[in-house]
Scaffold this active site. Sequence first.
Site, PDB file in Angstrom:
ATOM      1  N   LYS A  53      43.691  54.285  40.398  1.00  0.00           N
ATOM      2  CA  LYS A  53      42.399  54.510  41.051  1.00  0.00           C
ATOM      3  C   LYS A  53      42.076  55.994  41.189  1.00  0.00           C
ATOM      4  CE  LYS A  53      41.718  50.154  43.330  1.00  0.00           C
ATOM      5  NZ  LYS A  53      41.414  49.391  44.519  1.00  0.00           N
ATOM      6  N   LYS A  61      42.975  44.511  34.219  1.00  0.00           N
ATOM      7  CA  LYS A  61      42.798  43.455  35.216  1.00  0.00           C
ATOM      8  C   LYS A  61      41.317  43.357  35.615  1.00  0.00           C
ATOM      9  CE  LYS A  61      43.165  44.511  39.779  1.00  0.00           C
ATOM     10  NZ  LYS A  61      43.186  44.102  41.173  1.00  0.00           N
ATOM     11  N   LYS A 105      36.818  44.301  41.170  1.00  0.00           N
ATOM     12  CA  LYS A 105      35.464  44.478  41.697  1.00  0.00           C
ATOM     13  C   LYS A 105      34.897  45.823  41.269  1.00  0.00           C
ATOM     14  CE  LYS A 105      36.733  42.383  46.005  1.00  0.00           C
ATOM     15  NZ  LYS A 105      37.939  43.197  46.223  1.00  0.00           N
TER      16      LYS A 105
HETATM   17  N1  AQP Z   1      42.328  40.078  38.284  1.00  0.00           N
HETATM   18  C1  AQP Z   1      42.982  39.441  39.242  1.00  0.00           C
HETATM   19  N2  AQP Z   1      43.732  38.346  38.940  1.00  0.00           N
HETATM   20  C2  AQP Z   1      44.391  37.677  39.926  1.00  0.00           C
HETATM   21  N3  AQP Z   1      44.351  38.047  41.229  1.00  0.00           N
HETATM   22  C3  AQP Z   1      43.613  39.127  41.554  1.00  0.00           C
HETATM   23  N4  AQP Z   1      43.361  39.739  42.727  1.00  0.00           N
HETATM   24  C4  AQP Z   1      42.547  40.792  42.529  1.00  0.00           C
HETATM   25  N5  AQP Z   1      42.252  40.894  41.224  1.00  0.00           N
HETATM   26  C5  AQP Z   1      42.899  39.874  40.592  1.00  0.00           C
HETATM   27  C6  AQP Z   1      43.905  39.294  43.995  1.00  0.00           C
HETATM   28  O1  AQP Z   1      42.844  39.206  44.938  1.00  0.00           O
HETATM   29  C7  AQP Z   1      43.336  39.545  46.223  1.00  0.00           C
HETATM   30  C8  AQP Z   1      42.488  40.552  46.897  1.00  0.00           C
HETATM   31  O2  AQP Z   1      42.338  41.739  46.176  1.00  0.00           O
HETATM   32  P1  AQP Z   1      41.580  42.959  46.883  1.00  0.00           P
HETATM   33  O3  AQP Z   1      40.127  42.788  46.830  1.00  0.00           O
HETATM   34  O4  AQP Z   1      42.071  43.193  48.251  1.00  0.00           O
HETATM   35  O5  AQP Z   1      42.057  44.178  46.111  1.00  0.00           O
HETATM   36  P2  AQP Z   1      42.232  44.377  44.612  1.00  0.00           P
HETATM   37  O6  AQP Z   1      43.451  43.671  44.135  1.00  0.00           O
HETATM   38  O7  AQP Z   1      42.219  45.836  44.440  1.00  0.00           O
HETATM   39  O8  AQP Z   1      40.965  43.630  44.035  1.00  0.00           O
HETATM   40  P3  AQP Z   1      39.905  44.254  43.148  1.00  0.00           P
HETATM   41  O9  AQP Z   1      38.910  43.248  42.776  1.00  0.00           O
HETATM   42  O10 AQP Z   1      40.587  44.971  42.026  1.00  0.00           O
HETATM   43  O11 AQP Z   1      39.194  45.238  44.145  1.00  0.00           O
HETATM   44  P4  AQP Z   1      38.841  46.754  43.973  1.00  0.00           P
HETATM   45  O12 AQP Z   1      38.222  46.914  42.601  1.00  0.00           O
HETATM   46  O13 AQP Z   1      37.899  47.067  45.093  1.00  0.00           O
HETATM   47  O14 AQP Z   1      40.131  47.487  44.105  1.00  0.00           O
HETATM   48  C9  AQP Z   1      44.772  40.019  46.037  1.00  0.00           C
HETATM   49  O15 AQP Z   1      45.631  38.944  46.350  1.00  0.00           O
HETATM   50  C10 AQP Z   1      44.834  40.338  44.577  1.00  0.00           C
HETATM   51  O16 AQP Z   1      46.146  40.187  44.055  1.00  0.00           O
END
Ligand code: AQP
Length: 337
Positions: A114, A199, A202
């Site tokens: 990030k 991956k 968001k």
């Molecule tokens: N691509 C994914 N496949 C499976 N599980 C996923 N999770 C996130 N992306 C995937 C799971 O969703 C939960 C919450 O994630 P989060 O929103 O707290 O943080 P993150 O993992 O950083 O999700 P994002 O979408 O990637 O958010 P941003 O872009 O804001 O950082 C967790 O259980 C995660 O494993």
Amino acid sequence: MPDRPIVFSGIQPSGSPHLGNYLGAIRPWVAEQARSRNYFCVVDLHALTVARDPALLAEQTRELAAVYWACGIDPSHSTVFVQSHVPAHAELAWLLTCLTPMGWLERMTQFKEKAQGQQAERVGAGLFTYPALMAADILLYRTAQVPVGEDQRQHLELTRDLAQRFNHHYGDTFVVPEPRIGQMGAGSRVMALDDPTSKMSKTGTGEAGCVLLLDPPDALRHKVLRAQTDSGRMVDPARAGAGVANLIEIWRALTGATPKAAAAAFEGRGYGELKHQVADVLIETLLPIQARVAELVADPGEIDRRLAAGADIARPEAAATLDRARQRLGLLPARGG
Ligand code: AQP
């Protein structure tokens, strides 16, 4: 009746929730919730690690809670609340930050990804210390199991290390939690449709690669039909490239099919057919969820009431653990005695 294990997990309201959040987190929460005592948190403090539009953050916090309920989180098994409504999260996070070696945080790959390419002057310190807040979230509830996607494995290891470090230095205080990853067989790491080497996320994925749970049906189909595959034309599950393998994984996760059943369904079929079948099952799964979310967000007052009730349940649990940690560290009780 023996005590059911305590489960904690959460998602950041850092954007609209996507298919990875659903398959990696929310769906396993729903599937197992009757076996445990659950805390499912909208972790809004985590979303502040990057600058946000305040009105949008408030809207996305309510929307995410609505998505939890719409996907099947049941108030009789699970407490849903907003992280910032329980001040113990921020306080324990500080206590744990002071115990966390910089080297541990520097090894976190999510921070590296990030912060990559950004000047240090522009990266908030919260992005670096975030894993200590995540550890606090989990440890406050004496959590036994943490159901998350594969990407959170490293942060959970750090949570376990921190709990053990605290217990070692100050006496037994925290339960050391176990990760629960990939129990549903598929969907613990959903990749971006336009770049199956990254991956789905968001903020890190472009619009075309990220399937939002609230995307209308035509957008869902459009995104799946445009998913990156490879120069082949027919599905060969044993030799599938990353794009085709990701589509098969999504289909398996949504249908509950085994790898063998997926091979039987798609072997020798065209990529177009695979994509249409993925789009069909995606739309079938998400439409009822979208209808329930629409009903819930139409009444923000009711969402706020439910979240307030959730925080009322979470607060005393969290406060009791925080008090134990404070005492162990030698902090004086706030009101004597
Ligand atoms: N691509 C994914 N496949 C499976 N599980 C996923 N999770 C996130 N992306 C995937 C799971 O969703 C939960 C919450 O994630 P989060 O929103 O707290 O943080 P993150 O993992 O950083 O999700 P994002 O979408 O990637 O958010 P941003 O872009 O804001 O950082 C967790 O259980 C995660 O494993």
